[in-house]
Scaffold this motif. Structure first.
Motif, PDB file in Angstrom:
ATOM      1  N   GLU A 271       0.766  -1.088  -0.129  1.00 20.52           N
ATOM      2  CA  GLU A 271      -0.242   0.137   0.390  1.00 20.52           C
ATOM      3  C   GLU A 271       0.771   0.908  -0.088  1.00 20.52           C
ATOM      4  OE1 GLU A 271      -3.775  -0.336   2.277  1.00 20.52           O
ATOM      5  OE2 GLU A 271      -2.605  -1.998   3.268  1.00 20.52           O
ATOM      6  N   ASN A 272       1.309   1.795  -1.001  1.00 25.51           N
ATOM      7  CA  ASN A 272       0.911   3.363  -0.373  1.00 25.51           C
ATOM      8  C   ASN A 272       0.460   4.367  -0.162  1.00 25.51           C
ATOM      9  OD1 ASN A 272       2.681   5.714  -1.401  1.00 25.51           O
ATOM     10  ND2 ASN A 272       2.318   5.144  -4.159  1.00 25.51           N
ATOM     11  N   LEU A 273       1.425   4.706   0.763  1.00 21.84           N
ATOM     12  CA  LEU A 273       0.114   5.889   1.885  1.00 21.84           C
ATOM     13  C   LEU A 273       0.814   7.119   1.815  1.00 21.84           C
ATOM     14  CD1 LEU A 273       1.072   3.332   4.661  1.00 21.84           C
ATOM     15  CD2 LEU A 273      -0.773   3.354   3.431  1.00 21.84           C
ATOM     16  N   GLY A 274       1.916   7.657   0.965  1.00 23.33           N
ATOM     17  CA  GLY A 274       2.098   8.653   0.398  1.00 23.33           C
ATOM     18  C   GLY A 274       1.651   8.921  -1.209  1.00 23.33           C
ATOM     19  N   GLY A 275       1.823  10.377  -1.153  1.00 28.26           N
ATOM     20  CA  GLY A 275       1.758  11.224  -2.657  1.00 28.26           C
ATOM     21  C   GLY A 275       2.223  10.666  -4.120  1.00 28.26           C
ATOM     22  N   GLU A 276       3.956  10.170  -3.530  1.00 30.02           N
ATOM     23  CA  GLU A 276       4.359   9.945  -4.445  1.00 30.02           C
ATOM     24  C   GLU A 276       4.090   8.634  -5.717  1.00 30.02           C
ATOM     25  OE1 GLU A 276       9.600   9.914  -4.916  1.00 30.02           O
ATOM     26  OE2 GLU A 276       8.656   9.303  -3.612  1.00 30.02           O
ATOM     27  N   VAL A 277       4.301   8.645  -6.804  1.00 24.60           N
ATOM     28  CA  VAL A 277       3.449   7.247  -8.045  1.00 24.60           C
ATOM     29  C   VAL A 277       5.780   6.916  -7.979  1.00 24.60           C
ATOM     30  CG1 VAL A 277       3.720   6.769 -10.289  1.00 24.60           C
ATOM     31  CG2 VAL A 277       2.272   8.913  -9.188  1.00 24.60           C
ATOM     32  N   VAL A 278       5.166   5.146  -7.352  1.00 28.75           N
ATOM     33  CA  VAL A 278       6.802   4.505  -7.387  1.00 28.75           C
ATOM     34  C   VAL A 278       6.471   2.934  -8.261  1.00 28.75           C
ATOM     35  CG1 VAL A 278       7.675   5.638  -5.307  1.00 28.75           C
ATOM     36  CG2 VAL A 278       6.040   3.254  -5.348  1.00 28.75           C
ATOM     37  N   GLN A 279       7.116   2.438  -8.624  1.00 27.59           N
ATOM     38  CA  GLN A 279       6.743   0.919  -9.063  1.00 27.59           C
ATOM     39  C   GLN A 279       7.631   0.017  -8.562  1.00 27.59           C
ATOM     40  OE1 GLN A 279       7.401   0.818 -13.604  1.00 27.59           O
ATOM     41  NE2 GLN A 279       6.780  -1.088 -13.655  1.00 27.59           N
ATOM     42  N   PRO A 307       4.047  -4.012 -10.330  1.00 27.09           N
ATOM     43  CA  PRO A 307       2.913  -3.286 -10.281  1.00 27.09           C
ATOM     44  C   PRO A 307       3.814  -1.616  -9.661  1.00 27.09           C
ATOM     45  CG  PRO A 307       2.971  -4.524  -8.526  1.00 27.09           C
ATOM     46  CD  PRO A 307       4.282  -4.674  -9.227  1.00 27.09           C
ATOM     47  N   VAL A 308       2.701  -0.490 -10.032  1.00 29.33           N
ATOM     48  CA  VAL A 308       3.164   0.680 -10.242  1.00 29.33           C
ATOM     49  C   VAL A 308       1.778   1.667  -8.918  1.00 29.33           C
ATOM     50  CG1 VAL A 308       2.648   3.236 -11.053  1.00 29.33           C
ATOM     51  CG2 VAL A 308       3.486   1.062 -12.696  1.00 29.33           C
ATOM     52  N   LEU A 309       2.763   2.230  -7.867  1.00 28.36           N
ATOM     53  CA  LEU A 309       1.384   2.183  -6.834  1.00 28.36           C
ATOM     54  C   LEU A 309       1.614   3.950  -6.768  1.00 28.36           C
ATOM     55  CD1 LEU A 309       2.925  -0.247  -3.655  1.00 28.36           C
ATOM     56  CD2 LEU A 309       0.853  -0.449  -5.309  1.00 28.36           C
ATOM     57  N   SER A 310       0.212   4.408  -7.262  1.00 25.33           N
ATOM     58  CA  SER A 310      -0.115   5.771  -7.589  1.00 25.33           C
ATOM     59  C   SER A 310      -1.313   5.992  -5.998  1.00 25.33           C
ATOM     60  CB  SER A 310      -0.147   6.052  -8.033  1.00 25.33           C
ATOM     61  OG  SER A 310      -1.566   4.951  -8.929  1.00 25.33           O
ATOM     62  N   LYS A 311      -1.695   7.294  -6.202  1.00 29.54           N
ATOM     63  CA  LYS A 311      -2.836   8.148  -5.397  1.00 29.54           C
ATOM     64  C   LYS A 311      -3.897   7.203  -6.072  1.00 29.54           C
ATOM     65  CE  LYS A 311      -1.535  12.676  -3.993  1.00 29.54           C
ATOM     66  NZ  LYS A 311      -1.462  13.533  -4.175  1.00 29.54           N
ATOM     67  N   GLU A 312      -4.321   7.692  -7.521  1.00 28.08           N
ATOM     68  CA  GLU A 312      -5.301   6.723  -7.743  1.00 28.08           C
ATOM     69  C   GLU A 312      -5.624   4.622  -7.981  1.00 28.08           C
ATOM     70  OE1 GLU A 312      -4.661  10.364  -8.966  1.00 28.08           O
ATOM     71  OE2 GLU A 312      -2.996   8.484 -10.217  1.00 28.08           O
ATOM     72  N   GLN A 313      -3.868   4.261  -7.551  1.00 30.09           N
ATOM     73  CA  GLN A 313      -4.556   2.793  -7.768  1.00 30.09           C
ATOM     74  C   GLN A 313      -3.232   2.360  -6.117  1.00 30.09           C
ATOM     75  OE1 GLN A 313      -3.859   1.246 -11.573  1.00 30.09           O
ATOM     76  NE2 GLN A 313      -5.762   0.717 -11.959  1.00 30.09           N
ATOM     77  N   PRO A 314      -3.254   2.834  -5.332  1.00 28.75           N
ATOM     78  CA  PRO A 314      -2.491   2.839  -3.798  1.00 28.75           C
ATOM     79  C   PRO A 314      -1.869   2.057  -3.629  1.00 28.75           C
ATOM     80  CG  PRO A 314      -4.560   3.338  -3.552  1.00 28.75           C
ATOM     81  CD  PRO A 314      -4.651   2.773  -4.616  1.00 28.75           C
ATOM     82  N   ALA A 315      -3.083   0.587  -4.010  1.00 26.13           N
ATOM     83  CA  ALA A 315      -3.018  -0.967  -3.623  1.00 26.13           C
ATOM     84  C   ALA A 315      -2.403  -2.154  -4.220  1.00 26.13           C
ATOM     85  CB  ALA A 315      -3.671  -1.637  -2.635  1.00 26.13           C
ATOM     86  N   PHE A 337      11.816  -0.487  -4.850  1.00 31.08           N
ATOM     87  CA  PHE A 337      10.975   0.137  -5.800  1.00 31.08           C
ATOM     88  C   PHE A 337      11.803   0.994  -6.900  1.00 31.08           C
ATOM     89  CE2 PHE A 337       8.069  -1.545  -2.781  1.00 31.08           C
ATOM     90  CZ  PHE A 337       6.553  -1.827  -3.441  1.00 31.08           C
ATOM     91  N   GLU A 338      11.039   2.129  -7.227  1.00 33.20           N
ATOM     92  CA  GLU A 338      11.342   3.421  -8.196  1.00 33.20           C
ATOM     93  C   GLU A 338      10.957   3.978  -7.869  1.00 33.20           C
ATOM     94  OE1 GLU A 338      13.802   3.840 -12.886  1.00 33.20           O
ATOM     95  OE2 GLU A 338      12.411   1.673 -12.687  1.00 33.20           O
ATOM     96  N   ARG A 339      11.463   5.441  -8.028  1.00 35.41           N
ATOM     97  CA  ARG A 339      10.298   6.736  -8.313  1.00 35.41           C
ATOM     98  C   ARG A 339      10.453   7.404  -9.725  1.00 35.41           C
ATOM     99  NH1 ARG A 339      14.001   7.309  -4.100  1.00 35.41           N
ATOM    100  NH2 ARG A 339      13.119   7.490  -2.170  1.00 35.41           N
ATOM    101  N   LEU A 340       9.922   7.989 -10.314  1.00 36.51           N
ATOM    102  CA  LEU A 340       9.517   8.889 -11.463  1.00 36.51           C
ATOM    103  C   LEU A 340      11.164   9.661 -11.671  1.00 36.51           C
ATOM    104  CD1 LEU A 340       6.372  10.885 -11.498  1.00 36.51           C
ATOM    105  CD2 LEU A 340       6.541   7.400 -12.232  1.00 36.51           C
ATOM    106  N   ASP A 341      11.614   9.701 -11.453  1.00 32.36           N
ATOM    107  CA  ASP A 341      13.502  10.678 -11.161  1.00 32.36           C
ATOM    108  C   ASP A 341      14.332   9.223 -11.602  1.00 32.36           C
ATOM    109  OD1 ASP A 341      14.168   9.341  -8.481  1.00 32.36           O
ATOM    110  OD2 ASP A 341      14.415  11.577  -7.700  1.00 32.36           O
ATOM    111  N   GLY A 342      13.309   7.132 -11.344  1.00 32.44           N
ATOM    112  CA  GLY A 342      14.736   6.946 -11.586  1.00 32.44           C
ATOM    113  C   GLY A 342      15.511   5.975 -10.511  1.00 32.44           C
ATOM    114  N   SER A 343      15.850   6.778  -9.489  1.00 32.37           N
ATOM    115  CA  SER A 343      15.769   6.697  -8.411  1.00 32.37           C
ATOM    116  C   SER A 343      15.349   5.355  -7.543  1.00 32.37           C
ATOM    117  CB  SER A 343      16.203   7.393  -7.111  1.00 32.37           C
ATOM    118  OG  SER A 343      14.557   8.563  -6.725  1.00 32.37           O
TER     119      SER A 343
END
Length: 369
Positions: A271-279, A307-315, A337-343
């Motif tokens: 579950e993504n409890l924050g607002g950042e999109v991660v994969q 899977p990508v975890l975002s605000k729209e699909q957090p789990a 996990f990977e962030r949008l900036d590649g880190s």
């Protein structure tokens, strides 16, 4: 009743509707403000956003009435026959019976010093378990197609009856939910849930509240299969706003060439409890056996998905299986996990024990009625 089962390895995926404030998901809280007594659910996987607009997908502009909303219970258990919407995944369901689990939540535990990577250091004994109520439930089959990309519809598996077989049987539409997952409602429909086990397990009695009561077949099935159904321990930990929940289940033992092989299934919810999109990119498991072996399992994604975890699909949730040549062991590890900036960053998987049942009498089977 063999038609109710699928004889294939169960590696399923789960996915959510977003939680909102006060324990009610955002996609549902807006609907409850619009219609205080009617409980609505979106069809075709559509969601309502907080600005009272629909999803950007035009085909998603459909709502369906399911019943009359009831206030979620803050204390006490839900009864057999309680109708509900799942607050994370959005499916319609009905409660079969409760389980009392021990929840080991490392997010609220007292800090412990970092130790070397040994089974003792990662054991659940470092965290005090609190009693928490979970439920065995049926999922409405009409919702399978809407949630199957992220929502587990075959969470419960059994070993095959053949001692020399590794085949697994899955029961479609049987799930486990926690107390906070339930958004209760009532309906005047005498068959509000479509599932081939519904009328086998439950009967309608308008004098009861809720009006769906357990048949003898449900009690008998629970009694015969409780060693392989029972949810006893739940483990949870959050790293950088990604919460991982792990639930192990013992499945039984098989003997081949004088070697005992013990099997467990385990369910993982992310579950993504924050607002950042991660994969999720990689998994790294450590599996310790009572006989002293320590195995490492690494690979891309989980069950063939990233899977990508975002605000729209957090789990996202999936289940898998593990076997040992010993009656007990431990598992722990990390997800990369990977962030949008590649880190990249690692998310800890809370350690959990693999314990066999001491009172095992008969082999587990999904065909026990």
């Amino acid at each position: 009743m063999a038609a109710a089962f699928t004889a294939r390895r169960c590696m399923s995926l789960l996915g959510p509707l977003r939680r909102g404030g006060g324990g009610i998901p955002g996609s549902l809280s807006m609907k409850l403000r619009q219609a205080p007594t009617a409980l609505l659910r979106p069809l075709c996987g559509c969601r309502l956003r907080q600005d009272r607009t629909f999803s950007s997908r035009p085909e998603g502009k459909v709502l369906e009435m399911v019943g009359v909303f009831e206030v979620p219970k803050q204390q006490g258990k839900y009864e057999t026959g309680q109708l509900f919407l799942h607050s994370v995944f959005g499916y319609r369901g009905i409660v079969l019976f409760p389980w009392q689990a021990r929840l080991y939540d490392r997010d609220v535990a007292s800090p412990v010093s970092e130790k070397s990577e040994t089974p003792t250091a990662h054991g659940s004994k470092e965290v005090k378990g609190e009693t928490h109520t979970y439920y065995q439930v049926l999922i409405d089959v009409r919702d399978f197609s809407h949630i199957s990309h992220r929502s587990q519809t075959e969470a419960v598996t059994f070993l095959a009856n053949h001692d020399d077989s590794r085949a697994l049987y899955a029961i479609p539409g049987l799930d486990y939910v926690s107390q906070e997952d339930i958004l209760p409602y009532k309906s005047t429909d005498q068959v509000p849930i479509q599932h081939e086990l519904f009328e086998r397990f439950l009967s309608y009695d308008q004098t009861k509240v809720p009006p769906f009561v357990a048949r003898d077949t449900l009690h008998a099935w629970q009694a015969k299969n409780h060693p392989w159904l029972e949810l006893s321990d739940v483990h949870r930990e959050t790293t950088e706003n990604i919460r991982v929940t792990a639930i192990p289940f013992y499945m039984g033992v098989r003997e081949a060439q004088n070697v005992h092989e013990y099997w467990w299934r385990y369910c993982i919810r992310l579950e993504n409890l924050g607002g950042e999109v991660v994969q999720l990119r990689e998994r790294h498991w450590r599996i310790f056996s009572l006989l002293g072996s320590l195995d490492t399992v690494m690979g891309r994604g989980v069950v063939g998905k990233e899977p990508v975890l975002s605000k729209e699909q957090p789990a996202f949730q999936y289940s898998s299986h593990v076997s040992l040549n010993a009656s007990s062991g431990h598992m722990w590890g990390t997800f990369c996990f990977e962030r949008l900036d590649g880190s990249h960053f690692d998310v800890r998987i809370p350690p959990f024990s693999l314990e066999s049942n001491k009172d095992e009498k008969t082999p587990p089977s999904g065909l026990h009625w």
